[in-house]
Design an enzyme around this catalytic site. Structure first.
Site, mmCIF file in Angstrom:
data_model
loop_
_atom_site.group_PDB
_atom_site.id
_atom_site.type_symbol
_atom_site.label_atom_id
_atom_site.label_comp_id
_atom_site.label_asym_id
_atom_site.label_seq_id
_atom_site.Cartn_x
_atom_site.Cartn_y
_atom_site.Cartn_z
ATOM 1 N N CYS A 1 0.838 -1.205 0.000
ATOM 2 C CA CYS A 1 0.000 0.000 0.000
ATOM 3 C C CYS A 1 0.873 1.255 0.000
ATOM 4 O O CYS A 1 2.022 1.233 0.394
ATOM 5 C CB CYS A 1 -0.879 0.019 1.255
ATOM 6 S SG CYS A 1 -1.867 -1.454 1.426
ATOM 7 N N ARG B 1 4.734 0.807 -6.015
ATOM 8 C CA ARG B 1 4.659 -0.097 -4.857
ATOM 9 C C ARG B 1 3.674 -1.232 -5.082
ATOM 10 O O ARG B 1 3.605 -2.164 -4.297
ATOM 11 C CB ARG B 1 4.268 0.695 -3.602
ATOM 12 C CG ARG B 1 5.269 1.768 -3.214
ATOM 13 C CD ARG B 1 4.682 2.698 -2.171
ATOM 14 N NE ARG B 1 4.521 2.028 -0.900
ATOM 15 C CZ ARG B 1 5.472 1.921 0.036
ATOM 16 N NH1 ARG B 1 6.660 2.446 -0.208
ATOM 17 N NH2 ARG B 1 5.269 1.310 1.173
ATOM 18 N N TRP C 1 -3.011 -2.495 -1.666
ATOM 19 C CA TRP C 1 -2.617 -3.798 -2.224
ATOM 20 C C TRP C 1 -3.306 -4.817 -1.316
ATOM 21 O O TRP C 1 -2.922 -4.972 -0.157
ATOM 22 C CB TRP C 1 -1.098 -3.934 -2.178
ATOM 23 C CG TRP C 1 -0.537 -5.033 -2.992
ATOM 24 C CD1 TRP C 1 -0.562 -5.148 -4.363
ATOM 25 C CD2 TRP C 1 0.153 -6.206 -2.526
ATOM 26 N NE1 TRP C 1 0.083 -6.294 -4.755
ATOM 27 C CE2 TRP C 1 0.518 -6.969 -3.671
ATOM 28 C CE3 TRP C 1 0.495 -6.691 -1.291
ATOM 29 C CZ2 TRP C 1 1.214 -8.165 -3.580
ATOM 30 C CZ3 TRP C 1 1.191 -7.887 -1.189
ATOM 31 C CH2 TRP C 1 1.538 -8.610 -2.329
ATOM 32 N N ASN D 1 -1.609 1.267 6.226
ATOM 33 C CA ASN D 1 -0.770 0.298 5.534
ATOM 34 C C ASN D 1 -0.262 -0.658 6.598
ATOM 35 O O ASN D 1 0.269 -0.226 7.615
ATOM 36 C CB ASN D 1 0.402 1.011 4.839
ATOM 37 C CG ASN D 1 1.262 0.036 4.052
ATOM 38 O OD1 ASN D 1 0.883 -1.126 3.886
ATOM 39 N ND2 ASN D 1 2.397 0.506 3.578
ATOM 40 N N GLY D 2 -0.448 -1.962 6.398
ATOM 41 C CA GLY D 2 0.016 -2.939 7.387
ATOM 42 C C GLY D 2 -1.081 -3.959 7.647
ATOM 43 O O GLY D 2 -2.081 -4.021 6.936
ATOM 44 N N GLU E 1 19.771 -14.903 -11.254
ATOM 45 C CA GLU E 1 19.209 -13.533 -11.338
ATOM 46 C C GLU E 1 18.653 -13.283 -12.740
ATOM 47 O O GLU E 1 17.570 -12.728 -12.911
ATOM 48 C CB GLU E 1 20.278 -12.512 -10.967
ATOM 49 C CG GLU E 1 19.920 -11.061 -11.228
ATOM 50 C CD GLU E 1 18.655 -10.577 -10.506
ATOM 51 O OE1 GLU E 1 18.153 -11.294 -9.616
ATOM 52 O OE2 GLU E 1 18.151 -9.510 -10.885
ATOM 53 N N LYS F 1 14.772 -12.269 -13.581
ATOM 54 C CA LYS F 1 14.407 -11.084 -14.380
ATOM 55 C C LYS F 1 13.434 -11.475 -15.471
ATOM 56 O O LYS F 1 12.416 -10.836 -15.676
ATOM 57 C CB LYS F 1 15.652 -10.441 -14.994
ATOM 58 C CG LYS F 1 16.530 -9.694 -14.046
ATOM 59 C CD LYS F 1 16.001 -8.360 -13.557
ATOM 60 C CE LYS F 1 15.191 -8.335 -12.327
ATOM 61 N NZ LYS F 1 15.644 -8.832 -11.072
ATOM 62 N N GLU G 1 9.872 -12.730 -14.061
ATOM 63 C CA GLU G 1 9.027 -11.797 -13.296
ATOM 64 C C GLU G 1 8.467 -10.666 -14.154
ATOM 65 O O GLU G 1 7.487 -10.042 -13.775
ATOM 66 C CB GLU G 1 9.759 -11.231 -12.083
ATOM 67 C CG GLU G 1 10.877 -10.276 -12.367
ATOM 68 C CD GLU G 1 11.444 -9.662 -11.081
ATOM 69 O OE1 GLU G 1 10.684 -9.424 -10.129
ATOM 70 O OE2 GLU G 1 12.655 -9.428 -11.029
ATOM 71 N N HIS H 1 22.127 -33.990 -13.888
ATOM 72 C CA HIS H 1 21.438 -34.718 -12.804
ATOM 73 C C HIS H 1 19.923 -34.604 -12.906
ATOM 74 O O HIS H 1 19.216 -34.628 -11.906
ATOM 75 C CB HIS H 1 21.917 -34.161 -11.448
ATOM 76 C CG HIS H 1 23.393 -34.331 -11.224
ATOM 77 N ND1 HIS H 1 24.001 -35.556 -11.096
ATOM 78 C CD2 HIS H 1 24.386 -33.427 -11.163
ATOM 79 C CE1 HIS H 1 25.297 -35.400 -10.942
ATOM 80 N NE2 HIS H 1 25.564 -34.118 -10.971
ATOM 81 N N LYS I 1 6.672 -3.989 -5.271
ATOM 82 C CA LYS I 1 8.076 -3.560 -5.184
ATOM 83 C C LYS I 1 8.651 -3.853 -3.809
ATOM 84 O O LYS I 1 9.796 -4.238 -3.667
ATOM 85 C CB LYS I 1 8.200 -2.061 -5.466
ATOM 86 C CG LYS I 1 9.622 -1.540 -5.413
ATOM 87 C CD LYS I 1 10.509 -2.233 -6.441
ATOM 88 C CE LYS I 1 11.947 -1.802 -6.359
ATOM 89 N NZ LYS I 1 12.810 -2.608 -7.249
HETATM 90 C C1 AGP Z 1 13.537 -8.407 -7.728
HETATM 91 O O1 AGP Z 1 13.487 -8.186 -9.131
HETATM 92 C C2 AGP Z 1 12.161 -8.619 -7.131
HETATM 93 N N1 AGP Z 1 11.346 -7.510 -7.352
HETATM 94 C C3 AGP Z 1 12.194 -9.121 -5.702
HETATM 95 O O2 AGP Z 1 12.714 -10.417 -5.776
HETATM 96 C C4 AGP Z 1 13.039 -8.334 -4.665
HETATM 97 O O3 AGP Z 1 14.402 -8.450 -4.976
HETATM 98 C C5 AGP Z 1 12.791 -8.970 -3.287
HETATM 99 O O4 AGP Z 1 11.431 -8.819 -2.971
HETATM 100 C C6 AGP Z 1 13.631 -8.352 -2.164
HETATM 101 O O5 AGP Z 1 13.269 -6.999 -1.991
HETATM 102 P P1 AGP Z 1 14.234 -6.062 -1.119
HETATM 103 O O6 AGP Z 1 15.559 -6.057 -1.796
HETATM 104 O O7 AGP Z 1 13.553 -4.726 -1.145
HETATM 105 O O8 AGP Z 1 14.313 -6.647 0.264
#
Ligand code: AGP
Length: 607
Positions: A2, A27, A74, A100-101, A480, A484, A487, A503, A602
């Site tokens: 949120c 966010r 959210w 928020n929370g 990584e 990318k 996601e 394996h 985010k």
């Molecule tokens: C990364 O592309 C993602 N959006 C997600 O995995 C992110 O890295 C993860 O949620 C950790 O977030 P932070 O670094 O803000 O703790």
């Protein structure tokens, strides 16, 4: 998660709040709402979906009021509906709140309140609104403090009351809130971006604090109404920096920013004379560092993959066992750590709930804890009180890119510093630092290939499955790169250690299952090359990341992207970039919402 924006001052609140919500869109949210105090009455407009839906509902209302609160939701409790959107009312519309929370004990509170009030929504936040209403006896601040004393859970909260037209009450526990200070006006938001156009002087609320904000001043106390004095932080991000800067998406802007923000990450942190890193904000002496028996890195997602790179660096340079764990696992598995353990909490947002709780667990067990965080003043940064900001600037795209490379940079600097306290020579330290200083130029050499990478990406955009393969320090790069792609393009992808394919996963390889592999010139080159040949022998199409000038790599490549040579431990700083661009251009080709991919947020501030 949120987003919250509040305003009290001498300007019309409405446009400030609407733009503020737009600044917080990254966010992640699914509904939005706004409430403005107009002639002693709280007006409220809410809408499901994007901010534009809210704006279209507001088009006939041009509330001139100069006090208001607003929210992007959210969903966590209750579906995505207008009734569940914030602000929530209490006392027949005399009180409005945004929250928020998560209120963990909202059911028992609701049971108690249901006798007196009629609930409209399914949310825990509306319970909080009515709880505040139930405590109201003339002072909104007292009602908020008394209500929060009954609450278990987390909150970033703004509350207003029609009888207090010169006051916004803010409170935080676990969900960030920042107060922007300007002449005769105050801005309150979940982070600094909505206020940067107006002020860079901010105060971060800490857990357990309540702020009474008027047009003249801010009074901060705890839940017992004991006064708290807070300082002002100068934010060095301007609004432009938090905007797209001419790129189609924040993600592309942030990929392209990496050389610049990488320089910000290492600036002032290199002592070339002594061949070591200079890291302030330490909460551990050099003697204690020399006696460390274990390093642990806790994080999630991309930050976890940065942590895996750190593992290779700490073990090779400092020769200290290093364990990398998901925060969400670490916090529940009774980790073995003590005063001879240094725990790094790596987080872009500094608000990831799992990492916050994992930090508390590590501290509980007596470990030294150090943050590697992007967002200044974030919860993790302030809870740890030691470590380094990675200075990547606001990362607005949900998919993390520049924060990743800056996290790796800080982990490398920490490993160099630790290594130099043990057995790494001055010459080796200097060589690593000199190589770090060359990274921005080498990053630019890769970024200049964006058009070529875009052309390659278009050729792969229709595949439904991918493998990303790497070995050694490039195994985290493969993980990584795979994250990318999946996601932002929603294509299934798996990152694997090259040696693991035989394996089992090799059974999946076919013409329909391309392989992206990192085959840069290092000690594992031949091993990696044979892994790629195994895949090609089963029909896989291969995209290879290779060291510039390595014509041999072309033997196992259908497509190839060259990257400059660097020291092996620094390779992730370069080899990840073509994978970021590859994922980005495939997602664009598929028409995805690149900056705000479906289902994701985010900052994951809930478990
Ligand atoms: C990364 O592309 C993602 N959006 C997600 O995995 C992110 O890295 C993860 O949620 C950790 O977030 P932070 O670094 O803000 O703790």
């Amino acid at each position: 998660m949120c987003g919250i924006v509040g305003y009290i001052g001498n300007k019309q609140a409405l446009p400030i709040l609407v733009q503020g919500l737009r600044d917080l869109e990254y966010r992640g949210y699914d509904s939005a709402g706004i409430s403005i105090l107009e002639d002693g009455k709280l007006q409220r407009v809410r809408a499901v979906g994007k901010i534009d839906n809210l704006v279209s509902k507001l088009k006939d209302q041009n509330y001139p009021g100069t006090l208001g609160i607003s929210h992007t939701r959210w969903a966590t409790h209750g579906g995505v509906t207008e009734e569940n959107a914030h602000p929530h009312f209490a006392l027949d519309g005399k009180i409005a709140i945004v929250h928020n929370g998560i209120i963990e004990n909202y059911r028992e509170l609701k049971k108690k309140l249901e006798k007196k009030v009629k609930f409209i929504s399914q949310t825990d936040s509306e319970v909080l609104a009515h709880l505040i209403g139930s405590h109201y006896k003339g002072s909104l601040a007292d009602a908020v403090r008394q209500a929060l004393a009954e609450v278990r859970g987390t909150y970033g909260l703004l509350a207003v009351h029609t009888d207090h037209p010169d006051q916004i009450i803010a409170a935080r526990l676990g969900s960030p809130l920042v107060i922007g200070v300007a002449e005769g006006e105050y801005f309150i938001a979940s982070d600094v971006t909505p206020m940067l156009a107006y002020t860079k002087q901010v105060t971060f609320l800490d857990d357990g604090e309540v702020a009474e904000i008027s047009r003249e001043n801010v009074r901060i106390s705890n839940l017992k109404d004991e006064l708290i004095t807070k300082g002002i932080t100068q934010i060095d991000w301007d609004q432009a920096k938090a905007q797209k800067g001419g790129y189609e998406h924040f993600m592309l802007k942030e990929i392209m920013e990496q050389p610049t923000v990488f320089e910000d990450a290492i600036r002032g942190r290199i002592n070339m004379e002594e061949g070591t890193a200079v890291l302030g904000g330490l909460n551990i002496s050099e003697d204690q560092m020399r006696e460390l028996k274990r390093i642990m890195i806790i994080s999630g997602g991309t930050a976890y993959y940065a942590g895996l790179v750190g593992k290779y660096a700490f073990e090779r340079l400092a020769q200290i066992p290093c364990e990398v764990d998901f925060s969400s696992e670490f916090r529940y598995r009774d980790p073995i750590c003590d005063k001879k353990t240094l725990v790094y909490a790596v987080s872009q947002s500094g608000e990831t709930a799992d990492t916050i709780m994992a930090v508390r667990e590590a501290k509980r067990k007596g470990a030294h804890v150090r943050g590697i965080i992007n967002v200044v003043g974030s919860t993790i940064a302030r809870e740890i009180g030691a470590g380094s900001y990675i200075h990547a600037g606001p990362e607005m795209a949900v998919a993390s890119t520049k924060a990743y490379t800056n996290m790796v940079a800080l982990l490398l600097l920490n490993a160099i510093q630790l290594g130099r306290l043990k057995h790494v020579t001055q010459a080796t330290g200097k060589r690593m630092l000199e190589s770090l200083l060359q990274i921005p130029a080498k990053m630019n050499e890769i970024l200049k290939q964006a058009d070529e990478i875009k052309a390659i990406a278009k050729k792969y955009a229709q595949y439904k499955n991918f493998f990303f393969l790497g070995r050694g320090v490039n195994y985290p790069v493969a993980l990584e790169g795979s994250l990318k792609l999946k996601e932002i393009s929603y294509i299934h992808s798996e990152g694997y250690a090259g040696g693991e394919m035989k394996h089992g996963p090799l059974a999946l390889v076919s013409e329909e299952f391309p392989v992206v592999a990192i085959l840069t010139r290092n000690q594992l080159y031949e091993k990696m090359k044979s892994n790629i040949q195994e895949a090609r022998a089963r029909g896989a199409r291969t995209l290879i990341i290779a060291t510039e000038g390595d014509i041999e790599a072309a033997e196992v490549a259908d497509d190839i992207i060259f990257v400059p040579k660097t020291m092996e431990l620094l390779e992730p700083l370069l080899n990840t970039i073509p994978l970021q661009l590859f994922a980005y251009y495939i997602a664009v080709e598929l028409g995805r919402d690149v900056d705000r991919p479906r289902n994701l947020a985010k900052s994951v501030t809930v478990e």
